[in-house]
Scaffold this motif. Structure first.
Motif, PDB file in Angstrom:
ATOM      1  N   ALA A  18     -22.511   4.297   3.100  1.00  0.00           N
ATOM      2  CA  ALA A  18     -23.165   4.606   1.826  1.00  0.00           C
ATOM      3  C   ALA A  18     -23.786   3.383   1.176  1.00  0.00           C
ATOM      4  O   ALA A  18     -24.447   3.502   0.148  1.00  0.00           O
ATOM      5  CB  ALA A  18     -22.165   5.250   0.868  1.00  0.00           C
ATOM      6  N   GLY A  19     -23.548   2.197   1.749  1.00  0.00           N
ATOM      7  CA  GLY A  19     -24.158   0.986   1.208  1.00  0.00           C
ATOM      8  C   GLY A  19     -23.215   0.091   0.432  1.00  0.00           C
ATOM      9  O   GLY A  19     -23.665  -0.848  -0.235  1.00  0.00           O
ATOM     10  N   LEU A  26     -25.247  -8.020  -2.182  1.00  0.00           N
ATOM     11  CA  LEU A  26     -26.217  -8.228  -3.255  1.00  0.00           C
ATOM     12  C   LEU A  26     -25.548  -8.849  -4.478  1.00  0.00           C
ATOM     13  O   LEU A  26     -26.048  -9.825  -5.047  1.00  0.00           O
ATOM     14  CB  LEU A  26     -26.870  -6.887  -3.629  1.00  0.00           C
ATOM     15  CG  LEU A  26     -27.805  -6.913  -4.839  1.00  0.00           C
ATOM     16  CD1 LEU A  26     -29.048  -7.747  -4.547  1.00  0.00           C
ATOM     17  CD2 LEU A  26     -28.205  -5.481  -5.234  1.00  0.00           C
ATOM     18  N   LEU A  27     -24.421  -8.295  -4.885  1.00  0.00           N
ATOM     19  CA  LEU A  27     -23.747  -8.780  -6.081  1.00  0.00           C
ATOM     20  C   LEU A  27     -23.204 -10.194  -5.885  1.00  0.00           C
ATOM     21  O   LEU A  27     -23.180 -10.995  -6.833  1.00  0.00           O
ATOM     22  CB  LEU A  27     -22.608  -7.829  -6.467  1.00  0.00           C
ATOM     23  CG  LEU A  27     -23.026  -6.428  -6.918  1.00  0.00           C
ATOM     24  CD1 LEU A  27     -21.797  -5.553  -7.138  1.00  0.00           C
ATOM     25  CD2 LEU A  27     -23.874  -6.486  -8.182  1.00  0.00           C
ATOM     26  N   ILE A 194     -32.101  -6.906  -1.902  1.00  0.00           N
ATOM     27  CA  ILE A 194     -31.633  -8.134  -1.252  1.00  0.00           C
ATOM     28  C   ILE A 194     -32.812  -8.974  -0.781  1.00  0.00           C
ATOM     29  O   ILE A 194     -32.832 -10.203  -0.945  1.00  0.00           O
ATOM     30  CB  ILE A 194     -30.690  -7.791  -0.081  1.00  0.00           C
ATOM     31  CG1 ILE A 194     -29.338  -7.313  -0.625  1.00  0.00           C
ATOM     32  CG2 ILE A 194     -30.489  -8.993   0.836  1.00  0.00           C
ATOM     33  CD1 ILE A 194     -28.329  -6.973   0.437  1.00  0.00           C
ATOM     34  N   ALA A 195     -33.824  -8.314  -0.219  1.00  0.00           N
ATOM     35  CA  ALA A 195     -34.993  -9.054   0.280  1.00  0.00           C
ATOM     36  C   ALA A 195     -35.740  -9.741  -0.855  1.00  0.00           C
ATOM     37  O   ALA A 195     -36.318 -10.817  -0.664  1.00  0.00           O
ATOM     38  CB  ALA A 195     -35.921  -8.123   1.040  1.00  0.00           C
ATOM     39  N   GLY A 196     -35.745  -9.136  -2.046  1.00  0.00           N
ATOM     40  CA  GLY A 196     -36.496  -9.710  -3.165  1.00  0.00           C
ATOM     41  C   GLY A 196     -35.614 -10.150  -4.306  1.00  0.00           C
ATOM     42  O   GLY A 196     -36.017 -10.077  -5.467  1.00  0.00           O
ATOM     43  N   ARG A 197     -34.417 -10.641  -3.999  1.00  0.00           N
ATOM     44  CA  ARG A 197     -33.459 -10.976  -5.056  1.00  0.00           C
ATOM     45  C   ARG A 197     -33.935 -12.085  -5.972  1.00  0.00           C
ATOM     46  O   ARG A 197     -33.433 -12.227  -7.088  1.00  0.00           O
ATOM     47  CB  ARG A 197     -32.116 -11.361  -4.441  1.00  0.00           C
ATOM     48  CG  ARG A 197     -32.137 -12.595  -3.561  1.00  0.00           C
ATOM     49  CD  ARG A 197     -30.706 -13.104  -3.307  1.00  0.00           C
ATOM     50  NE  ARG A 197     -29.842 -12.072  -2.808  1.00  0.00           N
ATOM     51  CZ  ARG A 197     -29.120 -12.162  -1.688  1.00  0.00           C
ATOM     52  NH1 ARG A 197     -29.216 -13.252  -0.937  1.00  0.00           N
ATOM     53  NH2 ARG A 197     -28.329 -11.194  -1.319  1.00  0.00           N
ATOM     54  N   ASP A 198     -34.925 -12.862  -5.549  1.00  0.00           N
ATOM     55  CA  ASP A 198     -35.437 -13.942  -6.396  1.00  0.00           C
ATOM     56  C   ASP A 198     -36.687 -13.533  -7.172  1.00  0.00           C
ATOM     57  O   ASP A 198     -37.275 -14.359  -7.877  1.00  0.00           O
ATOM     58  CB  ASP A 198     -35.762 -15.170  -5.541  1.00  0.00           C
ATOM     59  CG  ASP A 198     -34.520 -15.756  -4.881  1.00  0.00           C
ATOM     60  OD1 ASP A 198     -33.448 -15.714  -5.518  1.00  0.00           O
ATOM     61  OD2 ASP A 198     -34.614 -16.224  -3.726  1.00  0.00           O
ATOM     62  N   ALA A 208     -32.042  -2.780  -9.047  1.00  0.00           N
ATOM     63  CA  ALA A 208     -30.988  -3.792  -9.118  1.00  0.00           C
ATOM     64  C   ALA A 208     -30.849  -4.357 -10.528  1.00  0.00           C
ATOM     65  O   ALA A 208     -29.737  -4.638 -10.993  1.00  0.00           O
ATOM     66  CB  ALA A 208     -31.273  -4.908  -8.124  1.00  0.00           C
ATOM     67  N   ALA A 209     -31.965  -4.530 -11.222  1.00  0.00           N
ATOM     68  CA  ALA A 209     -31.913  -5.059 -12.590  1.00  0.00           C
ATOM     69  C   ALA A 209     -31.171  -4.089 -13.516  1.00  0.00           C
ATOM     70  O   ALA A 209     -30.393  -4.507 -14.378  1.00  0.00           O
ATOM     71  CB  ALA A 209     -33.322  -5.330 -13.103  1.00  0.00           C
TER      72      ALA A 209
END
Length: 277
Positions: A18-19, A26-27, A194-198, A208-209
């Motif tokens: 489920a991720g 990510l966290l 995750i790919a664009g966490r920055d 995510a935000a």
């Protein structure tokens, strides 16, 4: 004796694939877990702030060290939990527990109940393509009710939905069916996050935000704070007993009057005459 209050504890739960572990990465700002997680590979993993040490708690209560980058020796049959003490910004605010999938045959009811008794909030991950199945609802209904008002239902794999109407339809259905059992229901695309966490725009677009804002609000409001200890049991206050009514006594003329009424003229108030303004 250390009287400092402990940090809140948040568990990541849901069915297999489920991720949950991707969300943990990510966290915790990691790219991947030390091992490729499968349904039966890992016991619960408890992350807390620390110097970069890992150990496994064995079924008999003893502990054994693990390499920081290889947890393959943590056989779920003999390991009750992995304790990972690492550096991550969010671990200054709370501990994070990554649970095995609820369909994992190695996660017995004892594992489930033991961890749930120790956490203050749950992020339940459900994949958008099979969101909020009956098996998930049946398990969540067994959770103690105070966790419902604190916890988040996170609909993962939203990027796998073919169109925006599909995403809206799935989210609406899940909110209708499960919204009353969670503090909130939010969508997220974990791989893109995750790919664009920055990239702030990517984090906003992927959801995510919104997840971070949810956690910040819950922490600020104390919504996932540890429960207060039970109040001391106090003896009930005694019920006041009414004073006894004085027995009437006869006056000089033999008439019976209550004690509280003065028969002498001393201290009596004159009755006003009619018509006096």
């Amino acid at each position: 004796m250390n009287d400092a209050p402990r940090k809140p504890r948040i568990a990541l739960m849901g069915e297999f694939s489920a991720g949950k572990s991707t969300l943990a990465n990510l966290l915790l700002e990691q790219d991947s877990s030390p091992v490729q997680v499968t349904a039966t590979q890992l016991p619960p993993v408890w992350y807390s702030l620390g110097p970069g040490t890992v150990e496994r708690e064995l079924a008999d209560g003893s502990t054994a060290p693990l390499p920081l980058d290889d947890w393959s020796a943590a056989d779920p049959a003999s390991t009750a939990m992995i304790r990972a003490r690492i550096e991550a910004d969010l671990l200054y605010a709370f501990d994070l527990v990554d649970m095995p999938g609820t369909c994992d045959p190695c996660m017995t009811s004892d594992v489930w109940s033991n961890v749930l008794a120790q956490v203050d909030m749950v992020i339940w991950c459900t994949p958008a393509n099979q969101a909020w199945r009956q098996s998930e609802a049946a398990l969540w209904e067994q959770v103690r009710p105070e966790l419902w008002t604190r916890s988040l239902l996170l609909v993962t794999r939203m990027d796998k939905m073919q169109s925006a109407p599909d995403r809206r339809r799935v989210l609406a259905r899940v909110r209708l069916e499960a919204g009353e059992m969670f503090r909130d229901v939010l969508p997220i695309a974990l791989t893109g996050a995750i790919a664009g966490r920055d990239d702030a725009d990517v984090l906003e677009q992927t959801g995510a935000a919104a997840l971070v804002r949810f956690l910040e609000t819950a922490l600020d409001e104390g919504a996932c704070a540890p429960p207060l200890p039970p109040a001391p049991v106090c003896e009930p206050a005694p019920v006041p007993v009414a004073a006894p009514v004085p027995e009437p006594v006869p006056d000089a003329a033999g008439r019976v009057v209550p004690r509280r009424i003065q028969r002498s003229g001393e201290g009596r108030r004159e009755r006003p005459q009619a018509g006096v303004g």
